[in-house]
Scaffold this motif. Structure first.
Motif, short mmCIF file in Angstrom:
data_model
loop_
_atom_site.label_atom_id
_atom_site.label_comp_id
_atom_site.label_asym_id
_atom_site.label_seq_id
_atom_site.Cartn_x
_atom_site.Cartn_y
_atom_site.Cartn_z
N LYS A 1 -5.02 25.42 11.30
CA LYS A 1 -5.00 26.50 10.62
C LYS A 1 -4.65 25.99 10.13
N LYS A 2 -4.33 25.19 9.18
CA LYS A 2 -3.91 24.79 7.94
C LYS A 2 -3.84 23.43 7.96
N ALA A 3 -4.79 22.64 6.53
CA ALA A 3 -4.29 20.68 6.71
C ALA A 3 -3.74 20.80 4.92
N TYR A 4 -2.73 20.29 4.81
CA TYR A 4 -2.15 20.01 3.19
C TYR A 4 -1.26 18.56 2.97
N LEU A 5 -1.71 17.94 1.26
CA LEU A 5 -0.65 17.02 1.58
C LEU A 5 0.64 17.42 0.76
N LEU A 6 1.87 16.86 1.76
CA LEU A 6 2.96 17.52 0.85
C LEU A 6 3.15 16.59 -0.88
N ASP A 7 3.88 16.84 -1.47
CA ASP A 7 4.00 16.05 -2.96
C ASP A 7 5.42 15.32 -2.58
N MET A 8 4.74 14.19 -2.79
CA MET A 8 6.08 13.11 -2.47
C MET A 8 7.38 13.36 -2.94
N SER B 1 -2.90 5.01 2.31
CA SER B 1 -4.08 4.80 1.16
C SER B 1 -3.09 5.86 -0.13
N ASP B 2 -3.26 5.95 -1.25
CA ASP B 2 -2.84 6.54 -2.53
C ASP B 2 -4.26 6.71 -2.98
N ASP B 3 -5.16 6.59 -3.00
CA ASP B 3 -6.64 6.92 -3.32
C ASP B 3 -6.77 8.68 -3.02
N GLU B 4 -6.92 9.40 -4.24
CA GLU B 4 -6.83 10.61 -4.07
C GLU B 4 -8.01 11.57 -3.16
N ASN B 5 -8.80 10.59 -2.92
CA ASN B 5 -10.12 10.87 -2.82
C ASN B 5 -10.27 10.50 -1.15
N VAL C 1 0.90 -0.90 0.03
CA VAL C 1 -0.11 -0.05 -0.04
C VAL C 1 1.03 0.70 -0.44
N ASN C 2 0.57 2.24 -1.16
CA ASN C 2 1.51 3.34 -0.63
C ASN C 2 0.78 3.93 -0.20
N LYS C 3 1.97 5.00 0.28
CA LYS C 3 1.75 5.35 1.48
C LYS C 3 1.21 7.21 1.62
N SER C 4 1.25 8.19 1.15
CA SER C 4 1.09 9.68 1.22
C SER C 4 1.11 10.23 3.04
N VAL C 5 1.82 11.64 2.96
CA VAL C 5 1.56 12.22 4.08
C VAL C 5 0.99 13.74 3.82
N VAL C 6 0.20 13.55 5.05
CA VAL C 6 -0.20 15.30 4.71
C VAL C 6 -0.09 15.42 5.96
N GLY D 1 -9.68 8.53 12.98
CA GLY D 1 -9.36 6.24 13.30
C GLY D 1 -11.25 6.17 13.08
N ARG D 2 -12.01 7.84 13.73
CA ARG D 2 -13.22 7.50 13.60
C ARG D 2 -14.19 6.95 12.27
N ARG D 3 -13.42 8.13 11.16
CA ARG D 3 -13.74 7.11 9.41
C ARG D 3 -12.96 6.28 8.89
N ASN D 4 -12.25 5.77 9.55
CA ASN D 4 -11.89 4.47 9.09
C ASN D 4 -10.83 4.12 8.37
N PHE D 5 -10.22 5.23 8.59
CA PHE D 5 -8.60 5.96 8.15
C PHE D 5 -7.15 5.70 8.88
N ASN D 6 -6.16 5.09 8.51
CA ASN D 6 -5.28 4.37 9.28
C ASN D 6 -3.87 4.96 8.97
N ILE D 7 -3.62 5.29 10.63
CA ILE D 7 -2.53 6.19 10.06
C ILE D 7 -1.54 5.18 10.08
N SER D 8 -0.30 5.51 9.55
CA SER D 8 1.20 4.40 9.47
C SER D 8 1.95 5.33 10.57
#
Length: 164
Positions: free
Chosen positions: A77-84, A57-61, A5-10, A29-36
């Motif tokens: 204050k701010k939330a974003y994905l880091l460009d791998m 996850s690598d699912d963009e949605n 499974v690909n991992k993405s960084v938030v 966790g309540r939304r059933n997302f797994n934090i590595s």
């Protein structure tokens, strides 16, 4: 064979308050997302903390939903994905390995190859420190797996984008 499974960084910039980390991990966790992995540290701006989440996850949605859900919290204050492709990632490993005088030189060779440091040495064990990419840490762990590992402590991934 298990599918990788690909991992993405938030990355999150949040108010430095009690229970913020618990609220964020609970929401995810309540939304059933797994934090590595999850790391948090104060920033250079007083009152703000940077939280780095590695999400399996690598699912963009899914990733967009993680960002959108966390942005709704008033402490975020701010939330974003880091460009791998444009981000430097590092992790810290501390590992205690049981050794005797016969194993020390072989372990020291591995330590030198990986540019790690022996930070404590006793008659029966050594503690090694290694900083690098998660892949480098995993490679080192594979190399020392044949020795008796007494304790392992990994910080989890942190990352920062290059440029402005």
């Amino acid at each position: 064979m298990k599918k990788e499974v690909n991992k993405s960084v938030v990355c999150l910039i949040v108010d430095n308050q009690p229970n913020v980390l618990a609220r964020i991990s609970s929401l995810i966790g309540r939304r059933n997302f797994n934090i590595s992995t999850i790391t948090a540290s104060e920033t250079n701006t007083h009152g703000l903390t940077r939280i780095t989440l590695v999400v399996n996850s690598d699912d963009e949605n899914v990733l967009n939903q993680v960002v959108a859900q966390t942005e709704k919290l008033e402490v975020v204050k701010k939330a974003y994905l880091l460009d791998m492709s444009n981000t430097l990632y590092r992790e810290l490993l501390l590992i205690k390995i049981k050794t005797d005088e016969h194993e020390r030189s072989a372990i020291r060779e591995i330590v030198d190859i990986y540019r790690a440091k022996i930070i404590d040495l006793s008659k029966s064990s050594m503690i090694i420190e290694l900083t690098g990419s998660p892949e480098k840490i995993d490679g080192f762990m594979d190399m020392v797996d044949c020795y008796e590992i007494m304790e392992v402590c990994r910080t989890g991934v942190t990352g920062i984008e290059r440029g402005l």
